[in-house]
Design a protein around this motif. Structure first.
Motif, PDB file in Angstrom:
ATOM      1  N   ALA A  24      24.898  58.470  67.022  1.00  0.00           N
ATOM      2  CA  ALA A  24      25.085  57.397  68.001  1.00  0.00           C
ATOM      3  C   ALA A  24      26.274  56.527  67.608  1.00  0.00           C
ATOM      4  O   ALA A  24      27.064  56.104  68.458  1.00  0.00           O
ATOM      5  CB  ALA A  24      23.818  56.558  68.106  1.00  0.00           C
ATOM      6  N   ALA A  25      26.408  56.268  66.304  1.00  0.00           N
ATOM      7  CA  ALA A  25      27.535  55.461  65.826  1.00  0.00           C
ATOM      8  C   ALA A  25      28.858  56.164  66.115  1.00  0.00           C
ATOM      9  O   ALA A  25      29.830  55.533  66.559  1.00  0.00           O
ATOM     10  CB  ALA A  25      27.384  55.201  64.329  1.00  0.00           C
ATOM     11  N   ASP A  26      28.913  57.475  65.893  1.00  0.00           N
ATOM     12  CA  ASP A  26      30.140  58.228  66.176  1.00  0.00           C
ATOM     13  C   ASP A  26      30.472  58.199  67.664  1.00  0.00           C
ATOM     14  O   ASP A  26      31.636  58.022  68.042  1.00  0.00           O
ATOM     15  CB  ASP A  26      29.974  59.680  65.715  1.00  0.00           C
ATOM     16  N   GLU A  27      29.448  58.365  68.505  1.00  0.00           N
ATOM     17  CA  GLU A  27      29.697  58.415  69.942  1.00  0.00           C
ATOM     18  C   GLU A  27      30.145  57.060  70.482  1.00  0.00           C
ATOM     19  O   GLU A  27      30.991  56.994  71.380  1.00  0.00           O
ATOM     20  CB  GLU A  27      28.430  58.886  70.663  1.00  0.00           C
ATOM     21  N   LEU A  28      29.576  55.977  69.946  1.00  0.00           N
ATOM     22  CA  LEU A  28      29.879  54.634  70.456  1.00  0.00           C
ATOM     23  C   LEU A  28      30.994  53.939  69.687  1.00  0.00           C
ATOM     24  O   LEU A  28      31.371  52.814  70.019  1.00  0.00           O
ATOM     25  CB  LEU A  28      28.609  53.775  70.407  1.00  0.00           C
ATOM     26  N   ASN A  29      31.500  54.624  68.648  1.00  0.00           N
ATOM     27  CA  ASN A  29      32.553  54.051  67.810  1.00  0.00           C
ATOM     28  C   ASN A  29      32.093  52.762  67.116  1.00  0.00           C
ATOM     29  O   ASN A  29      32.836  51.784  67.031  1.00  0.00           O
ATOM     30  CB  ASN A  29      33.823  53.790  68.634  1.00  0.00           C
ATOM     31  N   TYR A  30      30.849  52.760  66.640  1.00  0.00           N
ATOM     32  CA  TYR A  30      30.289  51.665  65.853  1.00  0.00           C
ATOM     33  C   TYR A  30      30.077  52.147  64.428  1.00  0.00           C
ATOM     34  O   TYR A  30      30.124  53.351  64.143  1.00  0.00           O
ATOM     35  CB  TYR A  30      28.921  51.232  66.407  1.00  0.00           C
ATOM     36  N   THR A  31      29.811  51.221  63.532  1.00  0.00           N
ATOM     37  CA  THR A  31      29.354  51.613  62.206  1.00  0.00           C
ATOM     38  C   THR A  31      27.860  51.907  62.280  1.00  0.00           C
ATOM     39  O   THR A  31      27.150  51.368  63.138  1.00  0.00           O
ATOM     40  CB  THR A  31      29.591  50.501  61.178  1.00  0.00           C
ATOM     41  N   GLN A  32      27.373  52.738  61.381  1.00  0.00           N
ATOM     42  CA  GLN A  32      25.951  53.069  61.395  1.00  0.00           C
ATOM     43  C   GLN A  32      25.103  51.838  61.101  1.00  0.00           C
ATOM     44  O   GLN A  32      24.013  51.673  61.652  1.00  0.00           O
ATOM     45  CB  GLN A  32      25.654  54.165  60.367  1.00  0.00           C
ATOM     46  N   SER A  33      25.610  50.940  60.250  1.00  0.00           N
ATOM     47  CA  SER A  33      24.863  49.719  59.937  1.00  0.00           C
ATOM     48  C   SER A  33      24.724  48.827  61.163  1.00  0.00           C
ATOM     49  O   SER A  33      23.700  48.160  61.356  1.00  0.00           O
ATOM     50  CB  SER A  33      25.551  48.947  58.797  1.00  0.00           C
ATOM     51  N   ASN A  34      25.757  48.836  62.004  1.00  0.00           N
ATOM     52  CA  ASN A  34      25.695  48.037  63.221  1.00  0.00           C
ATOM     53  C   ASN A  34      24.648  48.596  64.189  1.00  0.00           C
ATOM     54  O   ASN A  34      23.904  47.843  64.828  1.00  0.00           O
ATOM     55  CB  ASN A  34      27.079  48.018  63.883  1.00  0.00           C
ATOM     56  N   ILE A  35      24.588  49.929  64.290  1.00  0.00           N
ATOM     57  CA  ILE A  35      23.572  50.576  65.122  1.00  0.00           C
ATOM     58  C   ILE A  35      22.181  50.228  64.601  1.00  0.00           C
ATOM     59  O   ILE A  35      21.275  49.861  65.372  1.00  0.00           O
ATOM     60  CB  ILE A  35      23.765  52.098  65.135  1.00  0.00           C
ATOM     61  N   SER A  36      21.994  50.337  63.291  1.00  0.00           N
ATOM     62  CA  SER A  36      20.686  50.047  62.688  1.00  0.00           C
ATOM     63  C   SER A  36      20.263  48.612  62.953  1.00  0.00           C
ATOM     64  O   SER A  36      19.091  48.343  63.258  1.00  0.00           O
ATOM     65  CB  SER A  36      20.735  50.308  61.180  1.00  0.00           C
ATOM     66  N   MET A  37      21.215  47.694  62.847  1.00  0.00           N
ATOM     67  CA  MET A  37      20.904  46.279  63.062  1.00  0.00           C
ATOM     68  C   MET A  37      20.454  46.026  64.503  1.00  0.00           C
ATOM     69  O   MET A  37      19.489  45.294  64.746  1.00  0.00           O
ATOM     70  CB  MET A  37      22.120  45.415  62.741  1.00  0.00           C
TER      71      MET A  37
END
Length: 292
Positions: free
Chosen positions: A21-34
């Motif tokens: 999801a982070a790769d697809e949305l261009n976010y960091t994984q920590s941001n997705i988790s938060m």
């Protein structure tokens, strides 16, 4: 909570992991988790089981996912719903089997476009199985499929009725019954195609187990290989007859099998329908498809 957080939740579910999801949305994984943790804290529940092989929804997560899909759908269509004017603008995404798109949709779509030229219409061809899944995930507004679907969240209208026939090259020996296919190669669409499922069910009922299969993603690929004598396929009579003008094909009836299969137009049973979908259904209801 922002609608962006709901989009993140949907992407995690559809990709199956926080990292994808982070790769697809261009976010960091920590941001997705938060963002997911904030949603879980807000609702005081756990939406995901976390593991080394990715994530999967908890029962509450599955309920929330259905809610999220509806919320995002309503949000994305809110301007069309509230500002529907005589211009009749909007976006409409329709799924279809490739055989239906090739044979039945051109005239129907021309009629719809003439009356609603401002609507941005997209046709996506896929198997019945994928069309149903994409409709349920709000990736499509409606779809043409083979055979009825029994789901409370989906409504269906019969569009046309197809007669299915075994299709071979014109050099193939006459097929009297399914046992004649024991040594044949089946040429089909990928898994999820209703016509393929019907043929496989017929063969199973008659104890026939062909040893070889060839799968294609396009109707032209299937027709070309059948005409070249590489195998046999189950197709609507009307589509096979259309290709007989340019391809060396033969059609074989099976009187022992129920070969009349309806094609249905399906759409979600939602409280609010996009205006563009309403216009399309009205065109479908009024349309008298010419005999082939």
């Amino acid at each position: 909570m922002h609608f962006n957080d709901l989009s993140v939740f949907r992407t995690v579910v559809q990709t199956g992991s926080f990292s994808k999801a982070a790769d697809e949305l261009n976010y960091t994984q920590s941001n997705i988790s938060m963002k997911i943790q904030n949603l879980e804290a807000m609702y005081n529940t756990t939406f995901f089981y976390r593991g080394h092989r990715g994530t999967r929804l908890t029962p509450k997560g599955e309920e929330f996912y259905e809610i999220v899909l509806k919320m995002l759908h309503l949000y994305n269509n809110s301007f069309e719903i509230l500002h529907d004017t005589e211009e009749q603008r909007g976006i409409l995404r329709i799924g279809s089997m490739e055989t239906t798109a090739a044979l039945h949709l051109p005239t129907l779509l021309a009629t719809f476009h003439k009356a609603h030229s401002q609507i941005d219409l997209t046709i996506q061809t896929n198997s019945t199985k994928l069309n149903i899944e994409r409709l349920e995930n709000y990736e499509l507004d409606g779809a043409f499929i083979a055979g009825p679907v029994y789901k409370e969240n989906i409504l269906a209208k019969e569009f046309v009725c197809e007669e299915l026939v075994l299709t071979t090259s014109n050099q193939h020996k006459r097929i009297e019954n399914l046992r004649d296919l024991q040594d044949s190669t089946l040429i089909t669409f990928h898994h999820g195609c209703s016509y393929r499922a019907i043929l496989e069910q017929w063969l199973h009922e008659d104890g026939v187990q062909p040893q070889k299969k060839m799968e294609f993603g396009t109707l032209d690929g299937i027709i070309g290989c059948v005409a070249a004598g590489l195998g046999v396929s189950l197709l609507p009579r009307a589509i096979a007859q259309k290709y007989m003008a340019t391809q060396s094909l033969a059609l074989h009836d099976l009187a022992t099998k129920q070969a009349q299969i309806p094609t249905w137009f399906i759409y979600r049973n939602d409280d609010f329908q996009p205006p563009a979908l309403t216009y399309f259904i009205e065109t479908l209801n009024a349309y008298d498809y010419p005999s082939i």
